[in-house]
Design a protein around this motif. Sequence first.
Motif, PDB file in Angstrom:
ATOM      1  N   VAL A 115      -5.801  -0.803  -4.788  1.00 19.94           N
ATOM      2  CA  VAL A 115      -5.356   0.576  -5.055  1.00 19.94           C
ATOM      3  C   VAL A 115      -6.393   1.567  -4.539  1.00 19.94           C
ATOM      4  CG1 VAL A 115      -4.850   2.259  -6.880  1.00 19.94           C
ATOM      5  CG2 VAL A 115      -3.920  -0.063  -7.026  1.00 19.94           C
ATOM      6  N   ALA A 116      -7.676   1.285  -4.762  1.00 23.92           N
ATOM      7  CA  ALA A 116      -8.735   2.194  -4.317  1.00 23.92           C
ATOM      8  C   ALA A 116      -8.698   2.368  -2.801  1.00 23.92           C
ATOM      9  CB  ALA A 116     -10.093   1.656  -4.754  1.00 23.92           C
ATOM     10  N   THR A 117      -8.499   1.289  -2.077  1.00 26.77           N
ATOM     11  CA  THR A 117      -8.445   1.360  -0.617  1.00 26.77           C
ATOM     12  C   THR A 117      -7.271   2.217  -0.155  1.00 26.77           C
ATOM     13  OG1 THR A 117      -9.446  -0.838  -0.428  1.00 26.77           O
ATOM     14  CG2 THR A 117      -8.254   0.001   1.490  1.00 26.77           C
ATOM     15  N   ALA A 118      -6.120   2.034  -0.766  1.00 29.78           N
ATOM     16  CA  ALA A 118      -4.931   2.808  -0.387  1.00 29.78           C
ATOM     17  C   ALA A 118      -5.107   4.279  -0.711  1.00 29.78           C
ATOM     18  CB  ALA A 118      -3.704   2.241  -1.098  1.00 29.78           C
ATOM     19  N   VAL A 119      -5.692   4.579  -1.856  1.00 31.01           N
ATOM     20  CA  VAL A 119      -5.897   5.977  -2.271  1.00 31.01           C
ATOM     21  C   VAL A 119      -6.872   6.660  -1.317  1.00 31.01           C
ATOM     22  CG1 VAL A 119      -6.948   7.429  -4.050  1.00 31.01           C
ATOM     23  CG2 VAL A 119      -5.291   5.645  -4.686  1.00 31.01           C
ATOM     24  N   ARG A 120      -7.925   5.952  -0.897  1.00 31.45           N
ATOM     25  CA  ARG A 120      -8.903   6.568   0.006  1.00 31.45           C
ATOM     26  C   ARG A 120      -8.298   6.935   1.348  1.00 31.45           C
ATOM     27  NH1 ARG A 120     -12.591   2.716  -2.335  1.00 31.45           N
ATOM     28  NH2 ARG A 120     -12.163   1.240  -0.625  1.00 31.45           N
ATOM     29  N   SER A 121      -7.178   6.320   1.701  1.00 31.66           N
ATOM     30  CA  SER A 121      -6.557   6.611   3.003  1.00 31.66           C
ATOM     31  C   SER A 121      -5.757   7.910   3.009  1.00 31.66           C
ATOM     32  CB  SER A 121      -5.624   5.456   3.403  1.00 31.66           C
ATOM     33  OG  SER A 121      -4.459   5.416   2.576  1.00 31.66           O
ATOM     34  N   VAL A 122      -5.629   8.536   1.837  1.00 34.27           N
ATOM     35  CA  VAL A 122      -4.814   9.748   1.702  1.00 34.27           C
ATOM     36  C   VAL A 122      -5.727  10.969   1.600  1.00 34.27           C
ATOM     37  CG1 VAL A 122      -3.035  10.936   0.355  1.00 34.27           C
ATOM     38  CG2 VAL A 122      -3.022   8.429   0.528  1.00 34.27           C
ATOM     39  N   ARG A 123      -5.428  11.941   2.413  1.00 34.60           N
ATOM     40  CA  ARG A 123      -6.206  13.207   2.330  1.00 34.60           C
ATOM     41  C   ARG A 123      -5.551  14.112   1.289  1.00 34.60           C
ATOM     42  NH1 ARG A 123      -7.551  15.278   8.489  1.00 34.60           N
ATOM     43  NH2 ARG A 123      -8.840  13.495   9.123  1.00 34.60           N
ATOM     44  N   VAL A 124      -6.385  14.651   0.425  1.00 32.76           N
ATOM     45  CA  VAL A 124      -5.898  15.557  -0.618  1.00 32.76           C
ATOM     46  C   VAL A 124      -6.112  17.007  -0.172  1.00 32.76           C
ATOM     47  CG1 VAL A 124      -6.130  16.263  -3.010  1.00 32.76           C
ATOM     48  CG2 VAL A 124      -6.450  13.863  -2.386  1.00 32.76           C
ATOM     49  N   SER A 153       0.830  -1.209   0.000  1.00 28.88           N
ATOM     50  CA  SER A 153       0.000   0.000   0.000  1.00 28.88           C
ATOM     51  C   SER A 153       0.862   1.256   0.000  1.00 28.88           C
ATOM     52  CB  SER A 153      -0.929  -0.012   1.215  1.00 28.88           C
ATOM     53  OG  SER A 153      -0.172  -0.080   2.419  1.00 28.88           O
ATOM     54  N   THR A 154       2.053   1.165   0.555  1.00 32.95           N
ATOM     55  CA  THR A 154       2.968   2.317   0.547  1.00 32.95           C
ATOM     56  C   THR A 154       3.316   2.725  -0.879  1.00 32.95           C
ATOM     57  OG1 THR A 154       3.927   1.676   2.667  1.00 32.95           O
ATOM     58  CG2 THR A 154       5.220   3.166   1.303  1.00 32.95           C
ATOM     59  N   ASP A 155       3.498   1.742  -1.772  1.00 34.34           N
ATOM     60  CA  ASP A 155       3.798   2.049  -3.172  1.00 34.34           C
ATOM     61  C   ASP A 155       2.645   2.798  -3.819  1.00 34.34           C
ATOM     62  OD1 ASP A 155       6.361   0.695  -3.291  1.00 34.34           O
ATOM     63  OD2 ASP A 155       5.228  -1.178  -3.192  1.00 34.34           O
ATOM     64  N   VAL A 156       1.425   2.390  -3.504  1.00 35.86           N
ATOM     65  CA  VAL A 156       0.242   3.061  -4.058  1.00 35.86           C
ATOM     66  C   VAL A 156       0.143   4.486  -3.523  1.00 35.86           C
ATOM     67  CG1 VAL A 156      -2.272   3.016  -4.256  1.00 35.86           C
ATOM     68  CG2 VAL A 156      -0.966   0.866  -4.289  1.00 35.86           C
ATOM     69  N   ILE A 157       0.329   4.629  -2.220  1.00 40.54           N
ATOM     70  CA  ILE A 157       0.238   5.961  -1.600  1.00 40.54           C
ATOM     71  C   ILE A 157       1.317   6.886  -2.159  1.00 40.54           C
ATOM     72  CG2 ILE A 157       0.527   7.201   0.576  1.00 40.54           C
ATOM     73  CD1 ILE A 157      -0.801   4.739   1.946  1.00 40.54           C
ATOM     74  N   ASP A 158       2.533   6.369  -2.334  1.00 43.57           N
ATOM     75  CA  ASP A 158       3.611   7.186  -2.898  1.00 43.57           C
ATOM     76  C   ASP A 158       3.265   7.654  -4.303  1.00 43.57           C
ATOM     77  OD1 ASP A 158       5.118   6.908  -0.628  1.00 43.57           O
ATOM     78  OD2 ASP A 158       6.444   5.353  -1.440  1.00 43.57           O
ATOM     79  N   ALA A 159       2.705   6.762  -5.111  1.00 41.58           N
ATOM     80  CA  ALA A 159       2.343   7.119  -6.482  1.00 41.58           C
ATOM     81  C   ALA A 159       1.234   8.167  -6.486  1.00 41.58           C
ATOM     82  CB  ALA A 159       1.902   5.870  -7.244  1.00 41.58           C
ATOM     83  N   PHE A 160       0.263   7.990  -5.633  1.00 32.68           N
ATOM     84  CA  PHE A 160      -0.849   8.935  -5.586  1.00 32.68           C
ATOM     85  C   PHE A 160      -0.379  10.306  -5.115  1.00 32.68           C
ATOM     86  CE2 PHE A 160      -4.692  10.587  -3.233  1.00 32.68           C
ATOM     87  CZ  PHE A 160      -5.398  10.934  -4.382  1.00 32.68           C
ATOM     88  N   ARG A 161       0.440  10.342  -4.082  1.00 33.96           N
ATOM     89  CA  ARG A 161       0.932  11.626  -3.581  1.00 33.96           C
ATOM     90  C   ARG A 161       1.807  12.335  -4.598  1.00 33.96           C
ATOM     91  NH1 ARG A 161       2.343   9.758   2.663  1.00 33.96           N
ATOM     92  NH2 ARG A 161       0.257  10.243   3.523  1.00 33.96           N
ATOM     93  N   ALA A 162       2.641  11.590  -5.302  1.00 33.62           N
ATOM     94  CA  ALA A 162       3.480  12.199  -6.332  1.00 33.62           C
ATOM     95  C   ALA A 162       2.611  12.793  -7.433  1.00 33.62           C
ATOM     96  CB  ALA A 162       4.441  11.159  -6.914  1.00 33.62           C
ATOM     97  N   THR A 163       1.552  12.084  -7.796  1.00 31.01           N
ATOM     98  CA  THR A 163       0.655  12.565  -8.842  1.00 31.01           C
ATOM     99  C   THR A 163      -0.089  13.822  -8.397  1.00 31.01           C
ATOM    100  OG1 THR A 163       0.340  10.262  -9.562  1.00 31.01           O
ATOM    101  CG2 THR A 163      -1.232  11.892 -10.387  1.00 31.01           C
ATOM    102  N   VAL A 164      -0.569  13.799  -7.184  1.00 30.27           N
ATOM    103  CA  VAL A 164      -1.287  14.973  -6.653  1.00 30.27           C
ATOM    104  C   VAL A 164      -0.356  16.173  -6.544  1.00 30.27           C
ATOM    105  CG1 VAL A 164      -2.437  15.916  -4.616  1.00 30.27           C
ATOM    106  CG2 VAL A 164      -3.035  13.626  -5.458  1.00 30.27           C
ATOM    107  N   HIS A 165       0.885  15.934  -6.127  1.00 29.46           N
ATOM    108  CA  HIS A 165       1.841  17.049  -6.029  1.00 29.46           C
ATOM    109  C   HIS A 165       2.080  17.666  -7.407  1.00 29.46           C
ATOM    110  CE1 HIS A 165       5.145  19.540  -4.810  1.00 29.46           C
ATOM    111  NE2 HIS A 165       5.991  18.897  -5.620  1.00 29.46           N
TER     112      HIS A 165
END
Length: 414
Positions: A405-414, A364-376
């Motif tokens: 992936v959906a579960t990991a992404v939902r754990s991140v606040r944008v 899940s860390t890999d998913v969160i890292d990818a999502f955060r990089a994309t949002v940044h």
Amino acid sequence: MANSNADHPDRTAKPTPHAWVFRTRFRRNCFGWKSQPAIARVKEAVAEIRKVAKRDRRLAADGAVLFLEKVSPALEQVDSSSGSIGTAVNNAIAALVPIIAGAEVDAGVRAAWLERLFEALQADEIPYIESLGDHWGDLCASPAVASEWADRLIDITRRVLSPDRQPGTYFKGTTACLSALHRAGRHDELIEIVRAEKMWTYRQWAVKAMLASGRSAEALRYAEASRNPWSSDQAIDATCEEILLRSGMRNEAYTRYGMFANGMTSHLATFRAVTKKYPERPPHDVLMDLVIASPGQEGKWFAAAKDAGFLTEAVALARQSPCDPRTLTRASRDYAAQQPAFALEVGLLALHWLVQGAGYEITSTDVIDAFRATVHAAQVAGRVDEVVALVQGVVDAGGPRAEFVATAVRSVRV
């Protein structure tokens, strides 16, 4: 008048007693199954011998012989499945052979070294020092000594390589004999001995003999005819490429073999190797030629395209076939400031390939890292809301890891 011999070391004298550190570290079965400690010790031993070689090449050569005697028995219990320990020993052999070959000693000393090394080669069970045979001609240090060794080994080598041999027939001194024949300049004998052999391990020596005899065209044909399920196509490609390069036929060498002869441990390293060998070729052309030569692996050339500055091509390649999500995430993070549009694209692609199941041991860390990089990257580009919707679309498209992936992404606040 001073003695003229005072300026020259006694080639017959025994080396000065030396307390080699590696001697006590390479006892039989002294290593456990882990390869990394053993690899470190091998590298330390080579460094120790090289350091001594700077002041006393004769002593260093004696230490190199001692190391090669001790290394295989010491490593017998090490896990060699990854190949890393074998690579370390082969690198050590390549580094130490010139020290032994270049030491100025009398015939008796060299004869004793060769006997010790041959005995170690015969006792090599795993095997770890098998490649020592490839260097036998160099270790002999002269055509005359090489010829003596060839005479000693040639009869059994002929039987082992005979078309009529019994299945499973093998002799650990075969390559040593072929190497000795080559060093002795006995090229016709060498070619005759391996003519009917199928294994490239042995046939390559006939190619070397043909080249040494000035028969480049014949060597190229013979190498090409060596392809079979038991031979390495890359090794044959590398030999053929070298023949053409030595003949001044650079364009043909590149066109026929350049894409296949220079494979490295990664696609990026392969790209760098080819561009270094053929500097006259535009890097963009080299990259596209490599892509064409490996259909279905387009995504694996992403890093090469990115590092070469071909960002548009990098994105296009990452879209065509699976690309490592972590590589894409790093690119998104690294390029967010100066190339936010590129960073945004590759970030979305990282999430896409995560959803589609690409990547090794993904967490899940890999998913969160990818999502955060994309949002940044989206924040830098001023497209946050749009990109969050695009990410949702990537997940909604479905795939082996869509729910993960959906579960990991939902754990991140944008």
